[in-house]
Motif scaffolding. Structure first.
Motif, PDB file in Angstrom:
ATOM      1  N   HIS A 159       0.812  -1.219   0.000  1.00  0.00           N
ATOM      2  CA  HIS A 159       0.000   0.000   0.000  1.00  0.00           C
ATOM      3  C   HIS A 159       0.843   1.266   0.000  1.00  0.00           C
ATOM      4  O   HIS A 159       0.337   2.337  -0.342  1.00  0.00           O
ATOM      5  N   ASN A 160       2.108   1.161   0.378  1.00  0.00           N
ATOM      6  CA  ASN A 160       2.999   2.317   0.234  1.00  0.00           C
ATOM      7  C   ASN A 160       3.133   2.731  -1.229  1.00  0.00           C
ATOM      8  O   ASN A 160       3.248   3.911  -1.551  1.00  0.00           O
ATOM      9  N   VAL A 161       3.096   1.734  -2.128  1.00  0.00           N
ATOM     10  CA  VAL A 161       3.162   2.028  -3.566  1.00  0.00           C
ATOM     11  C   VAL A 161       1.891   2.744  -4.020  1.00  0.00           C
ATOM     12  O   VAL A 161       1.934   3.696  -4.811  1.00  0.00           O
ATOM     13  N   SER A 409       3.014 -11.067   2.713  1.00  0.00           N
ATOM     14  CA  SER A 409       4.189 -11.721   3.294  1.00  0.00           C
ATOM     15  C   SER A 409       5.285 -10.695   3.529  1.00  0.00           C
ATOM     16  O   SER A 409       5.290  -9.606   2.937  1.00  0.00           O
ATOM     17  N   LYS A 410       6.240 -11.046   4.404  1.00  0.00           N
ATOM     18  CA  LYS A 410       7.366 -10.158   4.649  1.00  0.00           C
ATOM     19  C   LYS A 410       8.229 -10.014   3.399  1.00  0.00           C
ATOM     20  O   LYS A 410       8.852  -8.967   3.172  1.00  0.00           O
ATOM     21  N   GLU A 411       8.256 -11.060   2.577  1.00  0.00           N
ATOM     22  CA  GLU A 411       9.016 -10.997   1.330  1.00  0.00           C
ATOM     23  C   GLU A 411       8.425  -9.937   0.387  1.00  0.00           C
ATOM     24  O   GLU A 411       9.148  -9.201  -0.281  1.00  0.00           O
ATOM     25  N   TYR A 412       7.097  -9.872   0.371  1.00  0.00           N
ATOM     26  CA  TYR A 412       6.454  -8.868  -0.479  1.00  0.00           C
ATOM     27  C   TYR A 412       6.688  -7.462   0.081  1.00  0.00           C
ATOM     28  O   TYR A 412       6.896  -6.501  -0.673  1.00  0.00           O
ATOM     29  N   ALA A 413       6.663  -7.340   1.412  1.00  0.00           N
ATOM     30  CA  ALA A 413       6.944  -6.048   2.033  1.00  0.00           C
ATOM     31  C   ALA A 413       8.340  -5.557   1.647  1.00  0.00           C
ATOM     32  O   ALA A 413       8.555  -4.362   1.393  1.00  0.00           O
ATOM     33  N   LYS A 414       9.302  -6.482   1.592  1.00  0.00           N
ATOM     34  CA  LYS A 414      10.661  -6.120   1.193  1.00  0.00           C
ATOM     35  C   LYS A 414      10.678  -5.667  -0.270  1.00  0.00           C
ATOM     36  O   LYS A 414      11.322  -4.667  -0.617  1.00  0.00           O
ATOM     37  N   ALA A 415       9.973  -6.408  -1.130  1.00  0.00           N
ATOM     38  CA  ALA A 415       9.924  -6.047  -2.553  1.00  0.00           C
ATOM     39  C   ALA A 415       9.294  -4.680  -2.763  1.00  0.00           C
ATOM     40  O   ALA A 415       9.686  -3.936  -3.673  1.00  0.00           O
ATOM     41  N   ALA A 416       8.322  -4.317  -1.919  1.00  0.00           N
ATOM     42  CA  ALA A 416       7.632  -3.038  -2.059  1.00  0.00           C
ATOM     43  C   ALA A 416       8.518  -1.854  -1.696  1.00  0.00           C
ATOM     44  O   ALA A 416       8.127  -0.703  -1.918  1.00  0.00           O
ATOM     45  N   ALA A 417       9.699  -2.125  -1.138  1.00  0.00           N
ATOM     46  CA  ALA A 417      10.642  -1.058  -0.785  1.00  0.00           C
ATOM     47  C   ALA A 417      11.889  -1.080  -1.658  1.00  0.00           C
ATOM     48  O   ALA A 417      12.835  -0.343  -1.395  1.00  0.00           O
ATOM     49  N   GLU A 418      11.902  -1.911  -2.697  1.00  0.00           N
ATOM     50  CA  GLU A 418      13.064  -2.020  -3.575  1.00  0.00           C
ATOM     51  C   GLU A 418      13.023  -0.967  -4.683  1.00  0.00           C
ATOM     52  O   GLU A 418      11.966  -0.406  -4.981  1.00  0.00           O
ATOM     53  N   PRO A 419      14.161  -0.696  -5.325  1.00  0.00           N
ATOM     54  CA  PRO A 419      14.197   0.279  -6.422  1.00  0.00           C
ATOM     55  C   PRO A 419      13.218  -0.021  -7.548  1.00  0.00           C
ATOM     56  O   PRO A 419      12.679   0.911  -8.160  1.00  0.00           O
ATOM     57  N   ALA A 420      12.968  -1.296  -7.835  1.00  0.00           N
ATOM     58  CA  ALA A 420      12.011  -1.641  -8.898  1.00  0.00           C
ATOM     59  C   ALA A 420      10.617  -1.133  -8.552  1.00  0.00           C
ATOM     60  O   ALA A 420       9.875  -0.672  -9.428  1.00  0.00           O
ATOM     61  N   ALA A 421      10.248  -1.222  -7.264  1.00  0.00           N
ATOM     62  CA  ALA A 421       8.948  -0.700  -6.832  1.00  0.00           C
ATOM     63  C   ALA A 421       8.938   0.827  -6.910  1.00  0.00           C
ATOM     64  O   ALA A 421       7.915   1.428  -7.260  1.00  0.00           O
ATOM     65  N   ASP A 422      10.087   1.456  -6.604  1.00  0.00           N
ATOM     66  CA  ASP A 422      10.178   2.913  -6.718  1.00  0.00           C
ATOM     67  C   ASP A 422       9.900   3.365  -8.157  1.00  0.00           C
ATOM     68  O   ASP A 422       9.219   4.360  -8.395  1.00  0.00           O
ATOM     69  N   GLU A 423      10.450   2.618  -9.097  1.00  0.00           N
ATOM     70  CA  GLU A 423      10.244   2.964 -10.507  1.00  0.00           C
ATOM     71  C   GLU A 423       8.761   2.870 -10.876  1.00  0.00           C
ATOM     72  O   GLU A 423       8.227   3.723 -11.600  1.00  0.00           O
ATOM     73  N   ILE A 424       8.095   1.831 -10.370  1.00  0.00           N
ATOM     74  CA  ILE A 424       6.669   1.678 -10.634  1.00  0.00           C
ATOM     75  C   ILE A 424       5.877   2.812  -9.991  1.00  0.00           C
ATOM     76  O   ILE A 424       4.865   3.267 -10.534  1.00  0.00           O
ATOM     77  N   CYS A 425       6.334   3.280  -8.822  1.00  0.00           N
ATOM     78  CA  CYS A 425       5.665   4.418  -8.184  1.00  0.00           C
ATOM     79  C   CYS A 425       5.605   5.616  -9.126  1.00  0.00           C
ATOM     80  O   CYS A 425       4.558   6.273  -9.260  1.00  0.00           O
ATOM     81  N   ILE A 426       6.717   5.915  -9.797  1.00  0.00           N
ATOM     82  CA  ILE A 426       6.767   7.076 -10.688  1.00  0.00           C
ATOM     83  C   ILE A 426       5.972   6.819 -11.967  1.00  0.00           C
ATOM     84  O   ILE A 426       5.162   7.646 -12.389  1.00  0.00           O
ATOM     85  N   LYS A 427       6.163   5.654 -12.559  1.00  0.00           N
ATOM     86  CA  LYS A 427       5.439   5.370 -13.802  1.00  0.00           C
ATOM     87  C   LYS A 427       3.940   5.232 -13.560  1.00  0.00           C
ATOM     88  O   LYS A 427       3.118   5.664 -14.377  1.00  0.00           O
ATOM     89  N   GLY A 428       3.587   4.619 -12.436  1.00  0.00           N
ATOM     90  CA  GLY A 428       2.168   4.513 -12.096  1.00  0.00           C
ATOM     91  C   GLY A 428       1.545   5.881 -11.887  1.00  0.00           C
ATOM     92  O   GLY A 428       0.412   6.142 -12.312  1.00  0.00           O
ATOM     93  N   ALA A 429       2.288   6.777 -11.222  1.00  0.00           N
ATOM     94  CA  ALA A 429       1.798   8.141 -11.028  1.00  0.00           C
ATOM     95  C   ALA A 429       1.631   8.851 -12.362  1.00  0.00           C
ATOM     96  O   ALA A 429       0.648   9.592 -12.572  1.00  0.00           O
ATOM     97  N   GLN A 430       2.580   8.637 -13.284  1.00  0.00           N
ATOM     98  CA  GLN A 430       2.467   9.250 -14.602  1.00  0.00           C
ATOM     99  C   GLN A 430       1.214   8.755 -15.330  1.00  0.00           C
ATOM    100  O   GLN A 430       0.451   9.557 -15.885  1.00  0.00           O
ATOM    101  N   GLY A 431       1.000   7.443 -15.300  1.00  0.00           N
ATOM    102  CA  GLY A 431      -0.166   6.890 -15.980  1.00  0.00           C
ATOM    103  C   GLY A 431      -1.477   7.372 -15.386  1.00  0.00           C
ATOM    104  O   GLY A 431      -2.426   7.691 -16.114  1.00  0.00           O
TER     105      GLY A 431
END
Length: 464
Positions: A159-161, A409-431
């Motif tokens: 949900h941070n994303v 899962s905790k694994e998903y929580a970790k993925a949601a804080a990775e650079p790949a998720a950061d990139e989706i944050c920006i592209k998702g905001a653009q879309g």
């Protein structure tokens, strides 16, 4: 009532007569599904210019958005994971997670960008709203933010994303559409307690979406490009907590007590007897949370929780009444006094296909392809469904990792804080921002969305 899916396009279950009539109508009036509306030539040049500005603005402020909205600091969003109970008008409302730190970050970012924020919106302490008005009266587009975490896990649902995408979309579009002299209004609404408490349903009841014409949000997923879904459905869901209070006694003299566990077991047995009457998408799953602590003591208290899923919110209400009947019969049979607590129902989802298709096209502009989900898959529930019944809404999915990682899962929580998720944050905001722009500028898209929404939402919701 028979439900169908038509050629993988509308993944929300709808009534047969509506679905059969709907697709040819929209194809004839607005073109094929991937080009469901025609942009007016007057606005085409302006919209391309503004799209470029949106993309540049978000790319330039990426690091600030990550930090202030929690894109790389998931712990900021889960400082406290206790349940908060609010009591108003004689009913208990569960806000699930105390998200105070989350809204501090989001509001601080928006305020730094020059926007005024209203905290405690709809009398919910962890909700907020910000509004920017254009040059005159026009469409009202709202970006929806979620930011609650999972107790003991963190952002295992990402949900941070969601919050980061909504904040970025609002901040970029709200600034640019005013500079361009575009009419209308842009809002961001912080919606708490999606994971438990149905915050959006409560906000709807309190008028939190009054005046909003279109609601837009995204949700992260995983598994790569094939999981970038538009128009994904969701079943309705509800929950009941059933407690029995009896009388403890020594197990050598059970007649001197009233067995609260026996009452709970009776409820489970009755539900199993009713299962032959269930419809295809009906599902009831229950657990006994409390039922005694020693085998030589007749339990004087029991507590059970039931999760109920069905095709529609209307059907959830029917199933809940069936289970309540089971509980009352168990009370009569055993003598244990029953107490029943329910939470707001999460409605099934009616995503607005014309807006979904527009979002898909905008995501392609930033390099992300999207697709329709397999209509045979069964998905979970979310309170965006309640919003989608009232106004045209989208809740599309963007993958933050190519790996298959279990949600919550905790694994998903970790993925949601990775650079790949950061990139989706920006592209998702653009879309999202580009789609909001299209809704502000193109009357034919707004008309297609409104007509689709009118046809896809069942009549029994409109009669209320």
């Amino acid at each position: 009532m028979k439900q169908v899916y038509l050629d993988n396009a509308a993944t929300t279950p709808v009534r047969l007569e509506v679905e059969v009539a709907m697709r040819p109508y929209f194809c004839e009036k607005y073109g094929n599904p991937s080009g469901v509306y025609q942009m007016s030539s007057e606005n085409r040049g302006m919209i391309e210019n503004v799209r470029e500005q949106i993309a540049k603005t978000l790319n330039a402020s990426a690091e600030e958005i990550y930090f202030t909205s929690g894109g790389t600091e998931s712990d900021n969003w889960a400082i406290k994971a206790a349940a908060q109970m609010l009591k108003e008008k004689g009913r208990h409302i569960i806000t699930s997670k105390i998200e105070h730190h989350a809204i501090l970050n989001s509001c601080a970012y928006l305020e730094k960008q020059g926007f005024e924020t209203e905290r405690g919106y709809c009398d919910l302490p962890t909700s907020f709203k910000a509004v920017k008005k254009g040059t005159g009266k026009g469409p009202v587009v709202a970006f929806l933010a979620e930011y609650d975490a999972l107790r003991g896990v963190g952002h295992g649902c990402g949900h941070n994303v969601i919050a980061t995408c909504a904040s970025g979309a609002f901040a970029s579009l709200a600034k640019i559409f005013v500079e361009m002299g575009i009419a209308g209004e842009v809002r961001i609404i912080g919606t708490p307690a999606e994971e438990g408490g149905a915050g959006k349903a409560i906000m709807l009841e309190r008028g939190g979406f009054d005046g909003v014409d279109f609601a837009l949000m995204i949700h992260p997923t995983c598994g790569g490009e094939s999981r970038n879904y538009i128009n994904r459905n969701g079943r309705a869901s509800g929950s009941l907590t059933i407690s029995f209070t009896g009388q403890s006694a020594h197990s050598s003299a059970p007649a001197t007590g009233i067995n609260a566990l026996t009452a709970a077991i009776s409820v489970f047995n009755q539900i199993d007897m009713l299962r032959p009457l269930f419809e295809t998408e009906d599902n009831v799953n229950g657990v006994i949370l409390e039922g005694g602590t020693a085998s030589n003591v007749i339990p004087g208290f029991s507590k059970s929780e039931f999760c109920i899923r069905a095709a529609t919110m209307k059907r959830i209400d029917e199933l809940q009444n069936m289970i309540i009947g089971c509980a009352k019969r168990a009370e009569s049979l055993t003598g244990a006094k029953v107490q029943i607590q329910s939470e707001p129902i999460y409605a099934e989802r009616y995503p607005c296909l014309p807006i979904c298709e527009d979002f898909k096209e905008n995501m392609a502009r930033v390099g992300i392809s999207m697709c329709l989900p397999d209509p045979k898959l069964l998905f979970g529930s979310s309170d965006i469904g309640n919003v989608s019944i009232k106004i045209p809404a989208i809740h599309d999915y963007l993958s933050i990792t190519d790996e298959e990682i279990p949600a919550h899962s905790k694994e998903y929580a970790k993925a949601a804080a990775e650079p790949a998720a950061d990139e989706i944050c920006i592209k998702g905001a653009q879309g999202l921002a580009m789609t909001g722009l299209d809704l502000l500028l193109d009357e034919s898209l707004r008309q297609a969305a409104a007509e689709y929404h009118e046809k896809v939402v069942p009549d029994f919701y409109k009669e209320k």
